[in-house]
Design an enzyme around this catalytic site. Structure first.
Site, PDB file in Angstrom:
ATOM      1  N   TYR A 142       0.826  -1.202   0.000  1.00 17.29           N
ATOM      2  CA  TYR A 142       0.000   0.000   0.000  1.00 17.29           C
ATOM      3  C   TYR A 142       0.869   1.265   0.000  1.00 17.29           C
ATOM      4  O   TYR A 142       0.477   2.292  -0.545  1.00 17.29           O
ATOM      5  CB  TYR A 142      -0.890   0.046   1.248  1.00 17.29           C
ATOM      6  CG  TYR A 142      -2.240  -0.607   1.093  1.00 17.29           C
ATOM      7  CD1 TYR A 142      -2.351  -1.974   0.842  1.00 17.29           C
ATOM      8  CD2 TYR A 142      -3.409   0.129   1.211  1.00 17.29           C
ATOM      9  CE1 TYR A 142      -3.581  -2.572   0.719  1.00 17.29           C
ATOM     10  CE2 TYR A 142      -4.649  -0.465   1.095  1.00 17.29           C
ATOM     11  CZ  TYR A 142      -4.734  -1.810   0.845  1.00 17.29           C
ATOM     12  OH  TYR A 142      -5.954  -2.410   0.729  1.00 17.29           O
ATOM     13  N   LYS A 189       2.836 -15.337   2.621  1.00 17.33           N
ATOM     14  CA  LYS A 189       3.124 -16.057   1.373  1.00 17.33           C
ATOM     15  C   LYS A 189       4.634 -16.303   1.373  1.00 17.33           C
ATOM     16  O   LYS A 189       5.365 -15.862   0.469  1.00 17.33           O
ATOM     17  CB  LYS A 189       2.647 -15.198   0.174  1.00 17.33           C
ATOM     18  CG  LYS A 189       2.684 -15.886  -1.147  1.00 17.33           C
ATOM     19  CD  LYS A 189       1.614 -16.953  -1.352  1.00 17.33           C
ATOM     20  CE  LYS A 189       1.851 -17.722  -2.636  1.00 17.33           C
ATOM     21  NZ  LYS A 189       1.018 -18.920  -2.781  1.00 17.33           N
ATOM     22  N   ASP A 221      -3.084 -18.138   0.314  1.00 16.19           N
ATOM     23  CA  ASP A 221      -4.036 -18.824  -0.585  1.00 16.19           C
ATOM     24  C   ASP A 221      -4.784 -19.921   0.167  1.00 16.19           C
ATOM     25  O   ASP A 221      -6.002 -20.076   0.070  1.00 16.19           O
ATOM     26  CB  ASP A 221      -3.337 -19.350  -1.851  1.00 16.19           C
ATOM     27  CG  ASP A 221      -2.020 -20.065  -1.570  1.00 16.19           C
ATOM     28  OD1 ASP A 221      -1.570 -20.072  -0.410  1.00 16.19           O
ATOM     29  OD2 ASP A 221      -1.437 -20.625  -2.523  1.00 16.19           O
ATOM     30  N   ASP A 245      -6.545  -6.914   4.040  1.00 21.43           N
ATOM     31  CA  ASP A 245      -7.648  -6.238   3.348  1.00 21.43           C
ATOM     32  C   ASP A 245      -8.536  -7.280   2.678  1.00 21.43           C
ATOM     33  O   ASP A 245      -9.759  -7.260   2.821  1.00 21.43           O
ATOM     34  CB  ASP A 245      -7.068  -5.279   2.306  1.00 21.43           C
ATOM     35  CG  ASP A 245      -8.158  -4.549   1.539  1.00 21.43           C
ATOM     36  OD1 ASP A 245      -9.094  -4.054   2.184  1.00 21.43           O
ATOM     37  OD2 ASP A 245      -8.080  -4.497   0.296  1.00 21.43           O
ATOM     38  N   ASP A 249     -12.542  -8.927   4.067  1.00 15.71           N
ATOM     39  CA  ASP A 249     -13.792  -8.873   3.287  1.00 15.71           C
ATOM     40  C   ASP A 249     -14.348 -10.286   3.119  1.00 15.71           C
ATOM     41  O   ASP A 249     -15.550 -10.514   3.241  1.00 15.71           O
ATOM     42  CB  ASP A 249     -13.540  -8.268   1.885  1.00 15.71           C
ATOM     43  CG  ASP A 249     -13.766  -6.765   1.851  1.00 15.71           C
ATOM     44  OD1 ASP A 249     -13.464  -6.091   2.864  1.00 15.71           O
ATOM     45  OD2 ASP A 249     -14.251  -6.260   0.817  1.00 15.71           O
TER      46      ASP A 249
HETATM   47  C1  IPM Z   1     -10.402  -0.882   3.880  1.00 12.94           C
HETATM   48  C2  IPM Z   1     -10.605  -0.243   2.527  1.00 12.94           C
HETATM   49  C3  IPM Z   1      -9.396   0.631   2.237  1.00 12.94           C
HETATM   50  C4  IPM Z   1      -8.174  -0.274   2.186  1.00 12.94           C
HETATM   51  C5  IPM Z   1      -9.519   1.478   0.959  1.00 12.94           C
HETATM   52  C6  IPM Z   1     -10.752   2.346   0.978  1.00 12.94           C
HETATM   53  C7  IPM Z   1      -8.288   2.304   0.720  1.00 12.94           C
HETATM   54  O1  IPM Z   1     -10.810  -1.205   1.556  1.00 12.94           O
HETATM   55  O2  IPM Z   1     -10.319  -0.153   4.876  1.00 12.94           O
HETATM   56  O3  IPM Z   1     -10.362  -2.111   3.954  1.00 12.94           O
HETATM   57  O4  IPM Z   1      -7.900  -0.894   1.142  1.00 12.94           O
HETATM   58  O5  IPM Z   1      -7.480  -0.356   3.199  1.00 12.94           O
HETATM   59 MN    MN Z   2     -10.916  -3.261   2.295  1.00 18.77          MN
END
Ligand code: IPM
Ligand code: MN
Length: 371
Positions: A142, A189, A221, A245, A249
């Site tokens: 990042y 990884k 993975d 990240d 999700d």
């Molecule tokens: C998160 C979001 C952020 C990230 C974006 C909005 C930059 O997806 O907080 O998970 O990738 O960290």
């Molecule tokens: Mn995110």
């Protein structure tokens, strides 16, 4: 006590869910005798529209002098679909994380019994899941060097990690594991990446200071697969920025909706609390956004300020709203309630925690639930 809270509503559904979290914090204030003073700042697409800058200096200064930050969401389709945009809303959040040294992002994932049927995953697989994801937040790809060749045909994103960056979040993950089921899984990884090998080496060494906590390793993975095959095997997951990240999700599916996942970003100065869902622009202003992730982020904020009882009151109110299905359409398609009504119910329940004193009929009329 008095607390100064920097509020950054942000883009999309950010403002409407943050409003509910503030409402619930105010209810906590009434019951437990605290005053929360809110001061708003701009960040994201709305900040670019108004000032040209995704993180205006005023907002940064406001955050630095506050006791905690409550943040909504960031992002706007007009930037997502324009890869050549010079300024992007997300840069505001990334800069804020970096400037405040928010290196540790904690994302709890829990399967609520009441929502077990809402997840597309089988209930016997997800029931009882309780994971805390520790995602490194100010390093890795990042924040590495980014390049695009002059002819626009080759792009580069660098990824680097130092021992110090790994150690400071690893300590926090091990300390958290001690309060839970005493297990840390490092997701990396290391069969391919040099940075991952440094993570493994550093964390293995550091783990000797926590002999009561067991340490396991998984390649990312495989971890992505294990998370939906057998999520109960995890207690604390420790991982770098990009992997964290993505798998957080993925893990949100276990909870039935991403609209439930809260997060805390902590580090060197003021801590920040935000839902992990994005700005969900399609839902903006429609009153359908789930406020629970923002409200649960407010509970994490209280915990961070040492207000543990107060945080529990919010969590109990959230569980009650799930039990009574006073929830939004993402988890309640039969008889959905609006963002505001869901927030009102939780605030009311915090103020009046005896079931017997609640008039649940009123909720259908959009009135207060306190008699
Ligand atoms: C998160 C979001 C952020 C990230 C974006 C909005 C930059 O997806 O907080 O998970 O990738 O960290
Ligand atoms: Mn995110």
């Amino acid at each position: 006590m008095k607390y100064n809270i920097a509020v950054i509503p942000g883009d999309g559904i950010g403002p409407e869910v943050t409003e509910q979290a503030k409402k619930v914090l105010n209810a906590v204030g009434v019951v437990y005798n605290h005053t929360f003073i809110y001061d708003e700042g701009l960040m994201g697409a709305c900040a670019i529209d108004e000032t040209g800058n995704p993180l205006p200096n005023d907002t940064l200064e406001l955050c630095k002098r506050s006791d905690a930050i409550l943040f909504g969401a960031i992002g706007d389709p007009k930037y997502d679909n324009d890869p050549s945009a010079k300024v992007r809303p997300e840069q505001g959040l990334l800069k804020l994380r970096k400037e405040l040294g928010l290196f540790c992002n904690v994302r709890p994932v829990k399967a609520y019994d009441k929502l077990i049927e809402k997840s597309p995953l089988k209930k016997e697989i997800i029931s009882g899941t309780d994971i805390s994801i520790f995602r490194e937040l100010t390093g890795g790809i990042y924040f590495g060097i980014k390049e695009l060749s002059d002819d626009g045909k080759v792009a580069f994103d660098g990824c680097s990690y130092s021992v110090e960056e790994i150690e400071r979040i690893a300590h926090l993950a091990f300390l958290e594991a001690r309060k839970r089921s005493s297990k840390v899984t490092l997701v990396d990884k290391a069969n391919v990446l040099e940075t991952s090998r440094l993570w493994r080496k550093t964390v293995t060494k550091l783990a000797k200071q926590y002999p009561d906590v067991s340490l396991e390793f998984l390649f990312v993975d495989n971890a992505a697969m294990q998370l939906i095959l057998n999520p109960k095997q995890f207690d604390v997951i420790l991982t770098e920025n990009l992997f964290g990240d993505i798998i957080s999700d993925e893990a949100s599916v276990i909870g039935g909706s991403i609209g439930l996942l809260a997060s805390a970003s902590i580090g060197d100065s003021t801590a920040l609390f935000e839902p992990i869902h994005g700005s969900y622009p399609q839902a903006k202003g429609k009153g359908i956004a789930n406020p629970l992730a923002s409200i649960l982020s407010a509970a994490m904020l209280l915990n961070h300020l040492g207000l543990v009882e107060e945080a529990k009151a919010i969590e109990r109110a959230v569980e009650k709203s799930l039990e009574l299905e006073i929830t939004t359409v993402d988890i309640n398609s039969d008889k959905p309630f609006s963002t505001t009504v869901a927030g009102d119910f939780i605030a009311d329940y915090v103020q009046n925690q005896q079931d017997t004193d609640m008039n649940f009929q009123n909720i259908y009329l959009g009135q207060s639930t306190i008699i």
